[in-house]
Design a protein around this motif. Structure first.
Motif, PDB file in Angstrom:
ATOM      1  N   HIS A  28       0.861  -1.189   0.000  1.00 60.60           N
ATOM      2  CA  HIS A  28       0.000   0.000   0.000  1.00 60.60           C
ATOM      3  C   HIS A  28       0.892   1.232   0.000  1.00 60.60           C
ATOM      4  O   HIS A  28       1.691   1.421   0.924  1.00 60.60           O
ATOM      5  CB  HIS A  28      -0.924   0.013   1.219  1.00 60.60           C
ATOM      6  N   GLU A  29       0.766   2.041  -1.049  1.00 63.22           N
ATOM      7  CA  GLU A  29       1.564   3.254  -1.183  1.00 63.22           C
ATOM      8  C   GLU A  29       0.698   4.466  -0.904  1.00 63.22           C
ATOM      9  O   GLU A  29      -0.415   4.574  -1.411  1.00 63.22           O
ATOM     10  CB  GLU A  29       2.136   3.356  -2.597  1.00 63.22           C
ATOM     11  N   GLU A  30       1.224   5.378  -0.109  1.00 60.85           N
ATOM     12  CA  GLU A  30       0.551   6.630   0.213  1.00 60.85           C
ATOM     13  C   GLU A  30       1.127   7.757  -0.639  1.00 60.85           C
ATOM     14  O   GLU A  30       2.283   7.683  -1.071  1.00 60.85           O
ATOM     15  CB  GLU A  30       0.740   6.978   1.692  1.00 60.85           C
ATOM     16  N   LEU A  35       5.319   3.561   2.100  1.00 62.94           N
ATOM     17  CA  LEU A  35       4.950   2.267   1.537  1.00 62.94           C
ATOM     18  C   LEU A  35       4.828   1.282   2.688  1.00 62.94           C
ATOM     19  O   LEU A  35       5.718   1.185   3.533  1.00 62.94           O
ATOM     20  CB  LEU A  35       6.028   1.788   0.558  1.00 62.94           C
ATOM     21  N   HIS A 140      -1.806  -4.570  -4.578  1.00 65.32           N
ATOM     22  CA  HIS A 140      -0.890  -3.424  -4.556  1.00 65.32           C
ATOM     23  C   HIS A 140      -1.728  -2.188  -4.867  1.00 65.32           C
ATOM     24  O   HIS A 140      -2.261  -2.064  -5.969  1.00 65.32           O
ATOM     25  CB  HIS A 140       0.210  -3.600  -5.599  1.00 65.32           C
ATOM     26  N   THR A 141      -1.872  -1.321  -3.888  1.00 64.03           N
ATOM     27  CA  THR A 141      -2.644  -0.099  -4.089  1.00 64.03           C
ATOM     28  C   THR A 141      -1.737   1.116  -3.969  1.00 64.03           C
ATOM     29  O   THR A 141      -0.771   1.112  -3.209  1.00 64.03           O
ATOM     30  CB  THR A 141      -3.797   0.027  -3.067  1.00 64.03           C
ATOM     31  N   ALA A 142      -2.054   2.124  -4.743  1.00 63.82           N
ATOM     32  CA  ALA A 142      -1.334   3.392  -4.740  1.00 63.82           C
ATOM     33  C   ALA A 142      -2.340   4.472  -5.116  1.00 63.82           C
ATOM     34  O   ALA A 142      -3.456   4.157  -5.562  1.00 63.82           O
ATOM     35  CB  ALA A 142      -0.173   3.343  -5.732  1.00 63.82           C
ATOM     36  N   SER A 146      -4.300   0.393  -8.879  1.00 62.68           N
ATOM     37  CA  SER A 146      -4.577  -0.726  -7.999  1.00 62.68           C
ATOM     38  C   SER A 146      -4.382  -2.019  -8.790  1.00 62.68           C
ATOM     39  O   SER A 146      -4.856  -2.134  -9.914  1.00 62.68           O
ATOM     40  CB  SER A 146      -6.006  -0.640  -7.457  1.00 62.68           C
TER      41      SER A 146
END
Length: 182
Positions: A28-30, A35, A140-142, A146
């Protein structure tokens, strides 16, 4: 390790060794550069003594060598960016219905010492091909994309007659994941 994808491969192999039937790999990336990597499994878990010692590079449960560098290297990679590693585990002996391990690592991707993510798709394909009987979930979300994949869904479509280790299946999985990253 030069890339986080290799850390992912190493930690997930620990889950395989622990007898996991399902392994979840979450990235998960902000937008602010943080990360979070989470690897969860339903393996046999670790007792409190093992959990205390698992970050020591001179401790391993393997009989083939006397050092275990996976967790210490992941910890180093996270801490050198200002991040952390947290490990939670519930042993099967004391938690027969809710056992397994979760490794959670945070990284500041804007830090000079951040290791690049690397080729996560290759790491996933190696894990799946080498362990086709295990269910892997990858998310994997950013802020801008996604990516999601589950071997359980593929197994439902293919049935039990086709192994996930087959070349054609792995090639399709690779293409499916890569397409989501485009």
């Amino acid at each position: 390790m030069k890339e986080l994808s290799l850390n992912i491969l190493d930690i997930a192999k620990n889950s395989v060794t622990a007898g996991a039937k399902h392994i979840g790999i979450l990235l998960h990336e902000e937008a602010d550069g943080w990360l979070t990597l989470t690897i969860q499994d339903d393996g046999k878990g670790m007792d409190e003594e093992t959990l205390r010692r698992v970050t020591d590079p001179f401790y391993t449960t393997r009989t083939t060598r006397k050092v275990g560098m996976g967790i210490p290297l992941l910890t180093l990679a996270a801490e050198q960016t200002g991040g952390t590693v947290t490990i939670r585990s519930r042993p099967k002996e004391t938690h027969p219905d809710d056992h397994g391990t979760e490794v959670l690592a945070t990284f500041q991707t804007r830090h000079l010492d951040f290791s690049p993510l690397g080729n996560v798709t290759d790491s996933l394909c190696v894990l799946i091909q080498g362990n086709p009987e295990i269910d892997f979930t990858f998310i994997h979300t950013a802020p801008t994309f996604s990516v999601a994949f589950s071997t359980e869904e593929i197994r439902q479509i293919l049935g039990n007659e086709v192994s996930l280790a087959e070349y054609e299946v792995i090639a399709w999985i690779r293409g499916y994941i890569e397409q989501q990253y485009e």
